[in-house]
Write a protein that holds these residues in place. Structure first.
Motif, short mmCIF file in Angstrom:
data_model
loop_
_atom_site.label_atom_id
_atom_site.label_comp_id
_atom_site.label_asym_id
_atom_site.label_seq_id
_atom_site.Cartn_x
_atom_site.Cartn_y
_atom_site.Cartn_z
N GLU A 46 0.82 -1.22 0.00
CA GLU A 46 0.00 0.00 0.00
C GLU A 46 0.85 1.26 0.00
O GLU A 46 0.63 2.18 -0.78
CB GLU A 46 -0.87 0.05 1.26
CG GLU A 46 -2.18 -0.69 1.13
CD GLU A 46 -2.97 -0.63 2.43
OE1 GLU A 46 -2.45 -0.14 3.45
OE2 GLU A 46 -4.13 -1.08 2.40
N TYR B 187 -1.30 4.80 -7.23
CA TYR B 187 -2.04 3.57 -7.50
C TYR B 187 -2.90 3.21 -6.28
O TYR B 187 -2.49 3.43 -5.14
CB TYR B 187 -1.09 2.42 -7.79
CG TYR B 187 -0.65 2.35 -9.23
CD1 TYR B 187 0.19 3.33 -9.76
CD2 TYR B 187 -1.09 1.34 -10.07
CE1 TYR B 187 0.58 3.27 -11.08
CE2 TYR B 187 -0.69 1.28 -11.40
CZ TYR B 187 0.15 2.25 -11.89
OH TYR B 187 0.53 2.20 -13.20
N SER B 188 -4.04 2.62 -6.54
CA SER B 188 -4.85 2.07 -5.46
C SER B 188 -4.55 0.58 -5.32
O SER B 188 -4.14 -0.07 -6.27
CB SER B 188 -6.34 2.23 -5.75
OG SER B 188 -6.64 3.58 -5.91
N VAL B 189 -4.78 0.07 -4.14
CA VAL B 189 -4.56 -1.35 -3.89
C VAL B 189 -5.88 -1.98 -3.47
O VAL B 189 -6.53 -1.49 -2.55
CB VAL B 189 -3.54 -1.56 -2.75
CG1 VAL B 189 -3.37 -3.04 -2.45
CG2 VAL B 189 -2.20 -0.94 -3.12
N VAL B 190 -6.29 -3.02 -4.13
CA VAL B 190 -7.43 -3.77 -3.62
C VAL B 190 -6.92 -5.09 -3.09
O VAL B 190 -6.11 -5.77 -3.70
CB VAL B 190 -8.54 -3.99 -4.67
CG1 VAL B 190 -8.97 -2.67 -5.26
CG2 VAL B 190 -8.10 -4.92 -5.75
N LEU B 191 -7.40 -5.39 -1.89
CA LEU B 191 -6.89 -6.53 -1.16
C LEU B 191 -7.88 -7.67 -1.32
O LEU B 191 -9.08 -7.49 -1.12
CB LEU B 191 -6.79 -6.11 0.31
CG LEU B 191 -5.94 -6.91 1.25
CD1 LEU B 191 -4.54 -7.08 0.72
CD2 LEU B 191 -5.91 -6.21 2.60
N ASN C 72 -8.61 -11.81 -0.34
CA ASN C 72 -8.25 -12.85 0.60
C ASN C 72 -8.54 -14.22 0.01
O ASN C 72 -9.68 -14.63 -0.07
CB ASN C 72 -9.06 -12.64 1.87
CG ASN C 72 -8.84 -13.73 2.88
OD1 ASN C 72 -7.76 -14.30 2.96
ND2 ASN C 72 -9.87 -14.02 3.65
#
Lengths: 329, 329
Positions: free
Chosen positions: B82, B90-94, B96
């Motif tokens: 992040e 940049y955005s981070v999508v997490l 799982n």
DNA sequence: TTGAAAGCGCTAACAA
DNA sequence: TTGTTAGCGCTTTCAA
């Protein structure tokens, strides 16, 4: 990267039919549908999400903005949200606001820009900018902490009552000078835990001593707070700690000062972290139903997406005190 | 929801100028740009992400697919990713994957559909389907575990060496029957930790005893494994444990059986969880540079997005043994 | 039941 | 420096 047109060409049909077939519309001949699916498979076709979302004006995605990815309480909420969302074909994107109103705001903007179907968030501060969502008609649900001045769906824990019970337990165990380390003013759970603590002391006709410290909801802040309390001329003989990250900081401070947890200082902490029963002495905790909070919030969000006019609801779940050795005299 | 056209109308310019102004293109008159920005603010304009991404054929988003959100090792990696990604917008999508190859595969499909700029993942099993990314030209980086048969960028820890050192430390402390509880076969870190354990025993000219158990990388599995080992006719007097979630399960098992950790059974576990020093006795650990793994991986990913032709690199970071009381005789 | 065609909101050629 | 316009890939009327 293959498109609908490629699939259409290969299957010998129009793009409209491809779209209908791949989306399982009933008005398409089964044979044709099969041919389309096969063509799509052969080409390794994956629909273009942005194009689809642009056209549909909505994405089957919900954003979950949590205030701390490193806190097991919030990751457990995430699990609850994911399980419910996936059941109905929604994806969940997890965003970590890191207890920062600024990052939270940034993620809210991104959620709006990406036109997600809904947002679940644990507000990081008293001044959230979720109003943006409301004015755009994006569905949202607050978890763990209510939104200031917003009449939204919300899933909470009766944390004031839980704090009261935990404190009363410490009183009943004979502790005399019970302190409290809680989160920042304006964060509702922090305020409520403090209020519950005071409720219990008042009910026990204790004068509220100067044993309250407020700090960020993290180990470092609680560590400083605990050292500060221990340095008092009359230090506390018990502590109510507002979350498990803080408990780590407090236990470190006790270790450094040679103060024996559970003997010299009784402890009760919020959140039943996986390791709580393994420390010395095992930690008494207030166990919050984190997974269920997430699951309930997800169901509320889906309901609101389906019917934006439904009246907002407030769900309050109970917490339960688990007594272990750290609070037994 | 306002669009570029609305902003254009209000500012009295064309949509092209709005786009240029809002994207900071240098070829636009400063006065006009200011007028456009003001109009956008007044309308509460937020660009439509899907439309933008559709047109640009790329999104400033990276997907991070981790195998366990509830594992502090992976959330620390997430923090590293992040921080670096946000620096450059940049955005981070997490996502799982929950150690499930199926969920991992599902998230890979979503990443492709959303046309993210890149993917960072810790593969859940030996049969990842990342090849899909490669064939579509989507950049990706593997962390913690290499991708089977893929020549990709990868950020690893020299976990075999670390396991060897940890085991050698147990040998040096005089433990005789050293066991090992590690993750599933085919998961590289699990295999490597086992290999390092065997390296050390071999170097010490010990016969490898039947004290190895493999299970999922979670508390429950390790709990069962530990109970099983303790029930042996000749139980281990020390254990190497492959991650902190497993350590929780093992410590529980020891508690249940009345076996004193650190006295009856020496322990070293992978990952320096926040609570590791707080249990009784403080846990000796192999500390992995999780945050740095994430940061390095993000930088590699950004480099690959910028230049898809650069040769793949493998970065191996070191881990360090922290000796605490749980492994001292 | 299927196809032709419009259009979601944006950006980038191209023209002026 | 600014405007006109085409088109990204998809879904969905509308017509057949």
């Amino acid at each position: 990267m293959p498109t609908v047109s490629d699939v259409a060409a290969r299957a010998g049909v129009s793009t409209a039919t491809v779209s209908r077939a791949l989306n399982g519309k009933p008005t398409v001949d089964p044979d044709l549908a099969a041919r389309v699916r096969q063509a799509a498979d052969e080409l390794g076709y994956q629909p273009n999400g942005p194009a689809r979302n642009l056209r549909r004006q909505e994405a089957a995605v919900v954003a979950l903005i949590i205030s701390d990815v490193e806190n097991p309480f919030f990751t457990a909420i995430a699990r609850g949200v994911e399980d419910v969302a996936h059941e109905v074909g929604y994806s969940v994107v997890l965003c970590n606001s890191d207890e920062s109103v600024e990052k939270e705001n940034r993620y809210l903007d991104i959620a709006i820009q990406e036109r997600v179907a809904g947002v679940i968030l644990s507000p990081s501060g008293p001044t959230s900018t979720v109003a943006k969502l409301a004015s755009r008609g994006t569905a949202y649900v607050a978890v763990d902490r209510p939104l200031p001045g917003q009449d939204s769906d919300v899933v909470l824990v009766d944390t004031r009552l839980a704090a009261r019970e935990a404190t009363a337990h410490l009183v009943a165990q004979g502790y005399e000078r019970i302190g409290c380390i809680t989160g920042p003013a304006g964060v509702r759970t922090a305020d409520d835990r403090l209020a519950g603590y005071r409720d219990a002391l008042k009910a026990a006709r204790r004068r509220t001593p100067k044993l309250v410290r407020r700090t960020e909801y993290k180990a470092a802040g609680a560590h400083r707070a605990a050292l500060d309390l221990l340095a008092q001329s009359e230090p506390p003989d018990a502590l109510l700690i507002a979350n498990s990250a803080m408990a780590v900081g407090v236990l470190q401070a006790l270790q450094e000062r040679g103060v024996r947890a559970g003997r010299d200082v009784g402890l009760v902490t919020f959140d039943d972290a996986p390791w709580a029963a393994l420390v010395d002495p095992p930690l008494s905790v207030v166990a919050q139903p984190a997974y269920e909070i997430g699951a309930v919030a997800a169901r509320l969000l889906l309901a609101r997406i389906a019917d934006p006019t439904r009246p907002p609801t407030a769900t309050t779940l109970g917490a339960r005190l688990i007594e272990r050795a750290s609070s037994r005299r």
